[in-house]
Motif scaffolding. Structure first.
Motif, PDB file in Angstrom:
ATOM      1  N   LEU A 253       0.820  -1.212   0.000  1.00  0.00           N
ATOM      2  CA  LEU A 253       0.000   0.000   0.000  1.00  0.00           C
ATOM      3  C   LEU A 253       0.854   1.262   0.000  1.00  0.00           C
ATOM      4  CD1 LEU A 253      -2.802  -1.069   2.513  1.00  0.00           C
ATOM      5  CD2 LEU A 253      -3.025  -0.758   0.041  1.00  0.00           C
ATOM      6  N   SER A 254       2.068   1.160   0.536  1.00  0.00           N
ATOM      7  CA  SER A 254       2.964   2.322   0.541  1.00  0.00           C
ATOM      8  C   SER A 254       3.600   2.555  -0.826  1.00  0.00           C
ATOM      9  CB  SER A 254       4.062   2.135   1.595  1.00  0.00           C
ATOM     10  OG  SER A 254       4.952   1.103   1.206  1.00  0.00           O
ATOM     11  N   GLY A 255       3.441   1.581  -1.733  1.00  0.00           N
ATOM     12  CA  GLY A 255       3.981   1.714  -3.070  1.00  0.00           C
ATOM     13  C   GLY A 255       5.445   1.351  -3.192  1.00  0.00           C
ATOM     14  N   HIS A 256       6.009   0.694  -2.174  1.00  0.00           N
ATOM     15  CA  HIS A 256       7.432   0.362  -2.175  1.00  0.00           C
ATOM     16  C   HIS A 256       7.717  -1.106  -2.468  1.00  0.00           C
ATOM     17  CE1 HIS A 256       7.424   4.158   0.203  1.00  0.00           C
ATOM     18  NE2 HIS A 256       8.595   4.354  -0.404  1.00  0.00           N
ATOM     19  N   PHE A 257       6.671  -1.896  -2.694  1.00  0.00           N
ATOM     20  CA  PHE A 257       6.907  -3.336  -2.849  1.00  0.00           C
ATOM     21  C   PHE A 257       7.586  -3.641  -4.193  1.00  0.00           C
ATOM     22  CE2 PHE A 257       5.845  -7.617  -4.237  1.00  0.00           C
ATOM     23  CZ  PHE A 257       6.230  -8.352  -3.129  1.00  0.00           C
ATOM     24  N   THR A 258       8.646  -4.427  -4.108  1.00  0.00           N
ATOM     25  CA  THR A 258       9.287  -5.005  -5.291  1.00  0.00           C
ATOM     26  C   THR A 258       9.558  -6.476  -4.977  1.00  0.00           C
ATOM     27  OG1 THR A 258      11.556  -4.542  -4.556  1.00  0.00           O
ATOM     28  CG2 THR A 258      10.426  -2.804  -5.818  1.00  0.00           C
ATOM     29  N   ILE A 259      10.006  -7.210  -5.980  1.00  0.00           N
ATOM     30  CA  ILE A 259      10.282  -8.632  -5.784  1.00  0.00           C
ATOM     31  C   ILE A 259      11.399  -8.836  -4.759  1.00  0.00           C
ATOM     32  CG2 ILE A 259      11.975  -8.803  -7.642  1.00  0.00           C
ATOM     33  CD1 ILE A 259       9.300 -11.421  -6.714  1.00  0.00           C
ATOM     34  N   ASP A 260      12.266  -7.832  -4.574  1.00  0.00           N
ATOM     35  CA  ASP A 260      13.341  -7.934  -3.584  1.00  0.00           C
ATOM     36  C   ASP A 260      12.793  -8.125  -2.170  1.00  0.00           C
ATOM     37  OD1 ASP A 260      15.122  -7.640  -5.593  1.00  0.00           O
ATOM     38  OD2 ASP A 260      15.913  -5.685  -4.969  1.00  0.00           O
ATOM     39  N   TRP A 261      11.606  -7.585  -1.908  1.00  0.00           N
ATOM     40  CA  TRP A 261      10.995  -7.736  -0.589  1.00  0.00           C
ATOM     41  C   TRP A 261      10.652  -9.194  -0.286  1.00  0.00           C
ATOM     42  CZ3 TRP A 261      10.511  -4.470   3.440  1.00  0.00           C
ATOM     43  CH2 TRP A 261      10.739  -3.115   3.214  1.00  0.00           C
ATOM     44  N   ALA A 262      10.544 -10.004  -1.307  1.00  0.00           N
ATOM     45  CA  ALA A 262      10.311 -11.442  -1.097  1.00  0.00           C
ATOM     46  C   ALA A 262      11.624 -12.219  -1.111  1.00  0.00           C
ATOM     47  CB  ALA A 262       9.370 -11.980  -2.170  1.00  0.00           C
ATOM     48  N   ILE A 263      12.531 -11.868  -2.021  1.00  0.00           N
ATOM     49  CA  ILE A 263      13.766 -12.646  -2.180  1.00  0.00           C
ATOM     50  C   ILE A 263      14.686 -12.505  -0.972  1.00  0.00           C
ATOM     51  CG2 ILE A 263      15.851 -12.912  -3.556  1.00  0.00           C
ATOM     52  CD1 ILE A 263      14.290 -12.086  -5.989  1.00  0.00           C
ATOM     53  N   TRP A 264      14.885 -11.284  -0.486  1.00  0.00           N
ATOM     54  CA  TRP A 264      15.821 -11.091   0.624  1.00  0.00           C
ATOM     55  C   TRP A 264      15.368 -11.797   1.909  1.00  0.00           C
ATOM     56  CZ3 TRP A 264      20.713  -9.588   0.969  1.00  0.00           C
ATOM     57  CH2 TRP A 264      21.283  -8.896  -0.099  1.00  0.00           C
ATOM     58  N   PRO A 265      14.124 -11.632   2.360  1.00  0.00           N
ATOM     59  CA  PRO A 265      13.719 -12.342   3.589  1.00  0.00           C
ATOM     60  C   PRO A 265      13.801 -13.858   3.446  1.00  0.00           C
ATOM     61  CG  PRO A 265      12.165 -10.582   3.094  1.00  0.00           C
ATOM     62  CD  PRO A 265      13.071 -10.709   1.909  1.00  0.00           C
ATOM     63  N   LEU A 266      13.401 -14.395   2.286  1.00  0.00           N
ATOM     64  CA  LEU A 266      13.457 -15.843   2.096  1.00  0.00           C
ATOM     65  C   LEU A 266      14.901 -16.334   2.068  1.00  0.00           C
ATOM     66  CD1 LEU A 266      10.651 -16.385  -0.588  1.00  0.00           C
ATOM     67  CD2 LEU A 266      10.586 -17.045   1.827  1.00  0.00           C
ATOM     68  N   SER A 267      15.799 -15.557   1.448  1.00  0.00           N
ATOM     69  CA  SER A 267      17.204 -15.951   1.385  1.00  0.00           C
ATOM     70  C   SER A 267      17.834 -15.964   2.772  1.00  0.00           C
ATOM     71  CB  SER A 267      17.983 -15.002   0.466  1.00  0.00           C
ATOM     72  OG  SER A 267      17.497 -15.056  -0.858  1.00  0.00           O
ATOM     73  N   ILE A 268      17.557 -14.926   3.550  1.00  0.00           N
ATOM     74  CA  ILE A 268      18.104 -14.865   4.912  1.00  0.00           C
ATOM     75  C   ILE A 268      17.541 -15.993   5.764  1.00  0.00           C
ATOM     76  CG2 ILE A 268      18.182 -13.475   7.017  1.00  0.00           C
ATOM     77  CD1 ILE A 268      18.172 -10.985   5.156  1.00  0.00           C
ATOM     78  N   ALA A 269      16.236 -16.253   5.620  1.00  0.00           N
ATOM     79  CA  ALA A 269      15.611 -17.351   6.380  1.00  0.00           C
ATOM     80  C   ALA A 269      16.196 -18.696   5.984  1.00  0.00           C
ATOM     81  CB  ALA A 269      14.097 -17.342   6.146  1.00  0.00           C
ATOM     82  N   GLY A 270      16.503 -18.857   4.697  1.00  0.00           N
ATOM     83  CA  GLY A 270      17.052 -20.121   4.215  1.00  0.00           C
ATOM     84  C   GLY A 270      18.433 -20.416   4.758  1.00  0.00           C
ATOM     85  N   ILE A 271      19.144 -19.385   5.207  1.00  0.00           N
ATOM     86  CA  ILE A 271      20.455 -19.571   5.842  1.00  0.00           C
ATOM     87  C   ILE A 271      20.296 -19.687   7.359  1.00  0.00           C
ATOM     88  CG2 ILE A 271      22.716 -18.524   6.254  1.00  0.00           C
ATOM     89  CD1 ILE A 271      22.365 -17.118   3.522  1.00  0.00           C
ATOM     90  N   ALA A 272      19.412 -18.875   7.929  1.00  0.00           N
ATOM     91  CA  ALA A 272      19.250 -18.848   9.382  1.00  0.00           C
ATOM     92  C   ALA A 272      18.586 -20.110   9.923  1.00  0.00           C
ATOM     93  CB  ALA A 272      18.430 -17.620   9.793  1.00  0.00           C
ATOM     94  N   ILE A 273      17.579 -20.623   9.222  1.00  0.00           N
ATOM     95  CA  ILE A 273      16.833 -21.784   9.732  1.00  0.00           C
ATOM     96  C   ILE A 273      17.732 -23.006   9.894  1.00  0.00           C
ATOM     97  CG2 ILE A 273      15.026 -23.454   9.144  1.00  0.00           C
ATOM     98  CD1 ILE A 273      13.380 -21.103   8.070  1.00  0.00           C
TER      99      ILE A 273
END
Length: 503
Positions: A253-273
């Protein structure tokens, strides 16, 4: 990885006298063989097209992403497929049992492929999520059901049954790029994705028709969840889902969403988990000093495997882009789509896996079988060498030159040799070093090495941006893998001491 198991079939007993068999094995093996073959057909066929569709320009029917972003999306997708295998196994153990979980997983995968066939961007990414979740449900349980067909771990037919089963994986993986890749690249992207859905539908139909041949044990829920536990799980799941939805809704809704908002959290989670999961098991007070020592030794193999898969899984991303943009699509006068290169790995595996299975036995009889540490080190050296070859190929392609297809054929051959020395050995050493309390969960941890490696690759691709695919990009990773291999050689005595009585 089309297949990473090299099992020695050995001498098979005579077929049972009662009822039909499948090459001397229980009839249910045919059901699972065909299901897995068609599922792998759909999975590898779609994956052969995925990055190409992402980076193809919009006016040519693709999404028009930059190469680095497209490669990162593929890396994260690969990572999520293996990450979801953990909850997939848990759901079977606590809720549905393997048989029902595989059926549900197959349905979700099929829906996901057909969502990819819809020419709408949102539908495409929802479809990828469906396929990742469905693959986790199916992948975690279908191999377990193969084991259920036999009378315990000492059944002499067991290893041979898994060998037949994994042949189905490679047949599906080999045929998929040839069929789905051709349709997607030469006719229509979305028709190719739909064809992958048809493949999964055929596998699902085969599975549902043949379930009567499966072992009754495949219906068993090993540790049924209690009503109180179920309520707690659902509450936590609803809470985290609600938080995620609220967060991403606010970003959108803020107009800032890009695909990076999905890739970065998933990538970090994939290393942290994986790190948190391992730490939780390592700190368990129920483990004795010997088990903790073995867990510490296992860290070396886990990190080595993550480095290996970081490079290996780029076959479907950066190497696929190189095949399309910088490699000639003609050989001996024959023209072919670039997605066909994705069939090389399963072809090499079918040719070389029996050779390696024989080689380890031959060396063992002469007392010269390399240690697990040395096999891992060799695998790292091979995967590093493959990217040094890619560095040379990229240099040869400078100035827009289309290099010979033999460059990629060599890269995939070197990678497959490395895979056959590391991956099956990794499965074996995981079972040997696993504490009794975590025998099954350690196998899930092994697959998380793929998740961690792919997530590191995704972050690297996002950081380097347009430099993805440059000569130094391949050189840096190749040298890193080779150094990791030498580190295993140098510290092998320390690792062997940590492994205790496991060799």
């Amino acid at each position: 990885m089309a297949s990473t198991t090299t099992l020695d079939a050995g001498i098979q007993p005579a077929a049972p006298s009662g009822g039909k068999t499948f090459f001397g094995h229980p009839r249910g093996l045919a059901t699972l063989f065909m299901t897995e073959m068609w599922e792998r057909f759909s999975f590898y066929g779609m994956r052969a097209l995925l990055v190409l569709y992402l980076v193809t320009s919009v006016h040519e029917g693709g999404l028009g992403y930059k190469a680095a972003l497209g490669a990162a999306i593929v890396s994260v997708y690969n990572a999520m497929v293996y990450l979801t295998a953990l909850p997939g196994g848990w759901i079977a153990d606590r809720f549905w049992g393997p048989r029902k979980t595989v059926a549900v997983g197959g349905c979700i995968i099929m829906i996901g492929h057909f969502l990819l066939a819809v020419p709408v961007t949102v539908s495409f990414f929802v479809g990828l999520a469906f396929i990742a979740v469905g693959s986790g449900l199916l992948k975690a349980n279908i191999s377990t059901m193969v084991g259920h067909l036999y009378e315990g771990p000492n059944d002499p037919r067991r290893d041979g049954g898994f060998t037949v089963f994994y042949m189905g994986i490679n047949l599906g993986a080999f045929a998929a790029p040839l069929v789905i890749g051709t349709v997607g690249q030469k006719v229509d992207w979305h028709l190719g994705f739909a064809l992958a859905g048809v493949g999964m539908a055929l596998g699902l139909g085969q599975y549902l028709l043949g379930t009567r041949h499966l072992s009754p044990q495949s219906n068993v829920v090993n540790s049924p969840i209690t009503p109180a536990e179920k309520s707690a799980v659902l509450r936590k799941a609803a809470l985290w889902l609600g938080l995620a939805v609220a967060f991403y809704a606010a970003v959108a809704l803020s107009g800032h969403f890009t695909i990076d908002w999905a890739i970065w959290p998933l990538s970090i989670a994939g290393i942290a988990i994986p790190a948190l999961y391992f730490a939780r098991m390592r700190r368990d007070k129920d483990l004795d000093s010997d088990e903790k020592s073995k867990m510490t030794g296992y860290i070396w193999f886990f990190v080595a495997a993550a480095v290996f898969w970081m490079i290996y899984d780029q076959s479907s991303s950066t190497l696929n882009i190189f095949a399309t943009d910088s490699t000639s699509s003609k050989l001996l006068g024959f023209d072919f789509p670039s997605s066909w290169f994705q069939s090389l790995n399963p072809l090499y595996i079918m040719a070389l896996a029996p050779v390696f299975a024989w080689l380890w036995v031959w060396l063992a009889r002469r007392g010269k079988n390399p240690s697990t540490t040395m096999k891992f080190a060799f695998g790292l050296l091979m995967i590093g060498a493959s990217f040094l070859v890619m560095m040379l190929a990229m240099a040869a392609a400078s100035g827009g030159v289309k290099v010979s297809p033999l460059w990629l054929a060599m890269v995939y051959l070197v990678q497959t040799v490395g895979e056959l020395t590391l991956s099956p050995v990794g499965l074996s050493v995981t079972t040997k070093l696993a504490p009794a309390k975590y025998a099954s969960q350690m196998m899930g941890l092994w697959f998380l090495a793929v998740t961690a490696g792919d997530c590191v690759a995704a972050i690297m691709q996002l950081i380097v941006g347009d430099a993805t695919g440059s000569t130094w990009y391949f050189a840096a990773q190749g040298v890193a893998a080779i150094l990791a291999g030498f580190a295993l050689v140098v510290y092998r005595k320390k690792v062997i001491r940590l492994m205790g009585n496991v060799h």
